[in-house]
Motif scaffolding. Structure first.
Motif, PDB file in Angstrom:
ATOM      1  N   UNK A   1       1.810 -47.157  13.809  1.00 45.28           N
ATOM      2  CA  UNK A   1       2.713 -46.792  13.029  1.00 45.28           C
ATOM      3  C   UNK A   1       2.603 -45.760  12.083  1.00 45.28           C
ATOM      4  N   UNK A   2       1.530 -44.872  12.337  1.00 44.77           N
ATOM      5  CA  UNK A   2       1.197 -43.711  11.220  1.00 44.77           C
ATOM      6  C   UNK A   2       1.379 -44.296   9.769  1.00 44.77           C
ATOM      7  N   UNK A   3       0.608 -45.495   9.424  1.00 43.30           N
ATOM      8  CA  UNK A   3       0.813 -45.916   8.284  1.00 43.30           C
ATOM      9  C   UNK A   3      -0.310 -45.366   7.263  1.00 43.30           C
ATOM     10  N   UNK A   4      -1.379 -44.737   7.789  1.00 46.39           N
ATOM     11  CA  UNK A   4      -2.522 -44.082   7.076  1.00 46.39           C
ATOM     12  C   UNK A   4      -3.435 -45.069   6.257  1.00 46.39           C
TER      13      UNK A   4
ATOM     14  N   UNK B   1      -5.773 -39.470  20.916  1.00 49.76           N
ATOM     15  CA  UNK B   1      -6.618 -38.818  22.149  1.00 49.76           C
ATOM     16  C   UNK B   1      -6.768 -39.984  23.433  1.00 49.76           C
ATOM     17  N   UNK B   2      -6.995 -41.141  23.000  1.00 54.80           N
ATOM     18  CA  UNK B   2      -7.294 -42.312  23.793  1.00 54.80           C
ATOM     19  C   UNK B   2      -6.000 -42.538  24.489  1.00 54.80           C
ATOM     20  N   UNK B   3      -5.049 -42.509  23.986  1.00 53.88           N
ATOM     21  CA  UNK B   3      -3.817 -42.890  24.660  1.00 53.88           C
ATOM     22  C   UNK B   3      -3.377 -41.748  25.480  1.00 53.88           C
ATOM     23  N   UNK B   4      -3.624 -40.464  25.353  1.00 53.08           N
ATOM     24  CA  UNK B   4      -3.319 -39.352  26.490  1.00 53.08           C
ATOM     25  C   UNK B   4      -4.174 -39.567  27.559  1.00 53.08           C
ATOM     26  N   UNK B   5      -5.512 -39.690  27.284  1.00 53.52           N
ATOM     27  CA  UNK B   5      -6.512 -39.733  28.154  1.00 53.52           C
ATOM     28  C   UNK B   5      -6.158 -40.981  29.122  1.00 53.52           C
ATOM     29  N   UNK B   6      -5.505 -41.959  28.611  1.00 50.31           N
ATOM     30  CA  UNK B   6      -5.204 -42.987  29.660  1.00 50.31           C
ATOM     31  C   UNK B   6      -3.842 -42.911  30.401  1.00 50.31           C
ATOM     32  N   UNK B   7      -3.262 -41.989  30.160  1.00 56.18           N
ATOM     33  CA  UNK B   7      -1.989 -41.629  30.712  1.00 56.18           C
ATOM     34  C   UNK B   7      -2.203 -40.640  31.962  1.00 56.18           C
ATOM     35  N   UNK B   8      -2.008 -41.172  33.094  1.00 60.29           N
ATOM     36  CA  UNK B   8      -2.428 -40.405  34.576  1.00 60.29           C
ATOM     37  C   UNK B   8      -1.277 -39.233  34.720  1.00 60.29           C
ATOM     38  N   UNK B   9      -0.149 -39.283  33.830  1.00 61.18           N
ATOM     39  CA  UNK B   9       0.616 -38.142  33.906  1.00 61.18           C
ATOM     40  C   UNK B   9      -0.181 -36.883  33.076  1.00 61.18           C
ATOM     41  N   UNK B  10      -1.082 -37.049  32.268  1.00 65.54           N
ATOM     42  CA  UNK B  10      -1.592 -35.934  31.533  1.00 65.54           C
ATOM     43  C   UNK B  10      -3.018 -35.332  32.187  1.00 65.54           C
ATOM     44  N   UNK B  11      -2.847 -33.888  32.400  1.00 65.34           N
ATOM     45  CA  UNK B  11      -3.715 -33.411  33.399  1.00 65.34           C
ATOM     46  C   UNK B  11      -4.921 -32.970  32.360  1.00 65.34           C
ATOM     47  N   UNK B  12      -5.102 -33.249  31.290  1.00 62.69           N
ATOM     48  CA  UNK B  12      -6.196 -32.712  30.442  1.00 62.69           C
ATOM     49  C   UNK B  12      -7.634 -33.469  31.051  1.00 62.69           C
ATOM     50  N   UNK B  13      -8.591 -32.499  31.175  1.00 59.95           N
ATOM     51  CA  UNK B  13      -9.924 -32.831  31.626  1.00 59.95           C
ATOM     52  C   UNK B  13     -10.648 -33.174  30.254  1.00 59.95           C
ATOM     53  N   UNK B  14     -12.039 -33.888  30.678  1.00 61.01           N
ATOM     54  CA  UNK B  14     -12.880 -34.206  29.594  1.00 61.01           C
ATOM     55  C   UNK B  14     -13.259 -32.831  28.772  1.00 61.01           C
TER      56      UNK B  14
ATOM     57  N   UNK C   1      -6.768 -42.328  13.417  1.00 64.34           N
ATOM     58  CA  UNK C   1      -5.339 -42.442  14.092  1.00 64.34           C
ATOM     59  C   UNK C   1      -5.342 -41.110  15.329  1.00 64.34           C
ATOM     60  N   UNK C   2      -6.016 -40.193  14.911  1.00 66.77           N
ATOM     61  CA  UNK C   2      -6.314 -39.278  15.940  1.00 66.77           C
ATOM     62  C   UNK C   2      -6.925 -39.539  17.186  1.00 66.77           C
ATOM     63  N   UNK C   3      -8.045 -40.380  16.897  1.00 69.39           N
ATOM     64  CA  UNK C   3      -8.722 -40.963  18.128  1.00 69.39           C
ATOM     65  C   UNK C   3      -8.002 -41.912  18.899  1.00 69.39           C
ATOM     66  N   UNK C   4      -7.079 -42.618  18.217  1.00 72.37           N
ATOM     67  CA  UNK C   4      -6.230 -43.380  19.200  1.00 72.37           C
ATOM     68  C   UNK C   4      -5.272 -42.624  19.927  1.00 72.37           C
TER      69      UNK C   4
ATOM     70  N   UNK D   1      -0.619 -32.718  11.174  1.00 70.71           N
ATOM     71  CA  UNK D   1      -1.725 -31.906  11.574  1.00 70.71           C
ATOM     72  C   UNK D   1      -2.404 -32.646  12.540  1.00 70.71           C
ATOM     73  N   UNK D   2      -2.622 -33.916  12.667  1.00 68.87           N
ATOM     74  CA  UNK D   2      -3.189 -34.726  13.864  1.00 68.87           C
ATOM     75  C   UNK D   2      -2.647 -34.593  14.993  1.00 68.87           C
ATOM     76  N   UNK D   3      -1.062 -34.864  15.112  1.00 69.46           N
ATOM     77  CA  UNK D   3      -0.444 -34.567  16.097  1.00 69.46           C
ATOM     78  C   UNK D   3      -0.588 -33.096  16.971  1.00 69.46           C
ATOM     79  N   UNK D   4      -0.850 -32.106  15.837  1.00 69.41           N
ATOM     80  CA  UNK D   4      -0.686 -30.772  16.543  1.00 69.41           C
ATOM     81  C   UNK D   4      -2.128 -30.618  16.894  1.00 69.41           C
ATOM     82  N   UNK D   5      -3.154 -30.947  16.434  1.00 70.42           N
ATOM     83  CA  UNK D   5      -4.459 -30.780  16.759  1.00 70.42           C
ATOM     84  C   UNK D   5      -4.620 -31.466  18.252  1.00 70.42           C
ATOM     85  N   UNK D   6      -4.046 -32.698  18.393  1.00 63.71           N
ATOM     86  CA  UNK D   6      -4.370 -33.567  19.510  1.00 63.71           C
ATOM     87  C   UNK D   6      -3.364 -32.989  20.466  1.00 63.71           C
ATOM     88  N   UNK D   7      -2.220 -32.228  20.099  1.00 64.62           N
ATOM     89  CA  UNK D   7      -1.276 -31.986  21.112  1.00 64.62           C
ATOM     90  C   UNK D   7      -0.710 -33.071  21.834  1.00 64.62           C
TER      91      UNK D   7
END
Ligand code: SF4
Ligand code: F3S
Ligand code: FES
Length: 247
Positions: free
Chosen positions: A161-164, A188-201, A183-186, A120-126
């Motif tokens: 490692x999604x240990x919970x 989001x931070x991971x995809x924000x740091x990725x220059x290949x991802x076009x999502x804006x703030x 886990x979800x915040x990490x 569910x976290x992966x789906x929310x964060x896409x």
């Protein structure tokens, strides 16, 4: 001393929460097991010994036995941690209480269903790269090189490692069922740091800009204290909050 002249090891006492919700009429109870400590013994090794020698019905999860798969999270003397990475020598009093991770559906004894929550976290964060190029990749074109510092920053957050453990250690999640959690915040931070991802703030604000997101975090820091991979929860949650305030 034992017969071979080695000093005799300690007798460890394990108090384990036993409950099989699948079994009609079963009730939660603490059961005591005694195990002779061996050199290098982890909680995982002790649990295997209990299952093999005393209690074949004992349920707990593991796959890698090396702190990689995230399956063996449980509450060890009151603290979420990985059974395969926790040495019994960490507990000088020799008494160890084991309980299943809270915040997840109980499968039985120490086994919980973390998969549904993580999905569910992966789906929310896409949690995949969002870009026009990713939608229609040209397989004949070489991928652009990434600056090593950026790659390192992404890698650091990808070590989850999604240990919970962070989810189980978070009091906010007890109060807010839909709280995204560390886990979800990490992620989001991971995809924000990725220059290949076009999502804006502004896009991210839709995902984490409310009380179920980063504004609901009460800085309890159970995530920072328990993450077995030492992800930088405190720093990244503060960073996300600052960015979302400005979004
Ligand atoms: Fe486990 Fe850390 Fe990932 Fe949370 S962020 S699920 S504690 S590895
Ligand atoms: Fe929970 Fe971590 Fe915030 S424990 S309240 S997500 S700092
Ligand atoms: Fe894989 Fe413990 S068994 S992390």
């Amino acid at each position: 001393m034992t017969t071979n002249g080695q000093p005799k090891g300690r007798t460890l006492v394990f108090n384990i929460l036993r409950f099989n919700p699948q079994e009609k009429g079963d009730k939660p109870r603490m059961v005591r097991y005694e195990v002779e400590e061996a050199p290098g013994m982890t909680i995982f090794i002790a649990l295997n010994h209990i299952r093999e020698q005393m209690e074949p019905s004992l349920q707990f999860d593991f796959v890698c036995r090396a702190g990689i798969c995230g399956s063996c999270g449980m509450v060890i003397n009151g603290r979420p941690d990985l059974a395969c990475r926790t040495l019994t020598t960490k507990f000088p009093e020799g008494e160890i209480t084991l309980m299943p991770l809270p915040a997840f559906e109980l499968i039985g004894d120490l086994s919980v269903n973390t998969g549904e929550f993580m999905r569910s976290v992966a789906e929310r964060v896409e949690s995949w790269i969002h870009s026009e190029e990713a939608k229609a990749p040209d397989l004949d074109v070489l991928e652009e090189r990434m600056d090593p510092d950026t790659a390192d920053a992404i890698y650091e957050l990808d070590r989850c490692i999604e240990c919970g453990c962070c989810i189980s250690a978070c009091g906010t999640l007890r109060m807010r069922e839909k709280f995204l959690g560390a886990r979800g915040f990490m992620s989001v931070a991971r995809f924000m740091a990725d220059p290949r991802d076009d999502r804006t703030d502004a896009d991210w604000y839709e995902v984490i800009g409310d009380d179920d997101g980063v504004f609901g975090c009460m800085t309890l820091l159970g995530c920072e204290d328990t993450c077995p991979k030492d992800l930088p929860h405190q720093a990244k949650i503060a960073y996300l909050r600052r960015r979302m305030v400005k979004a």
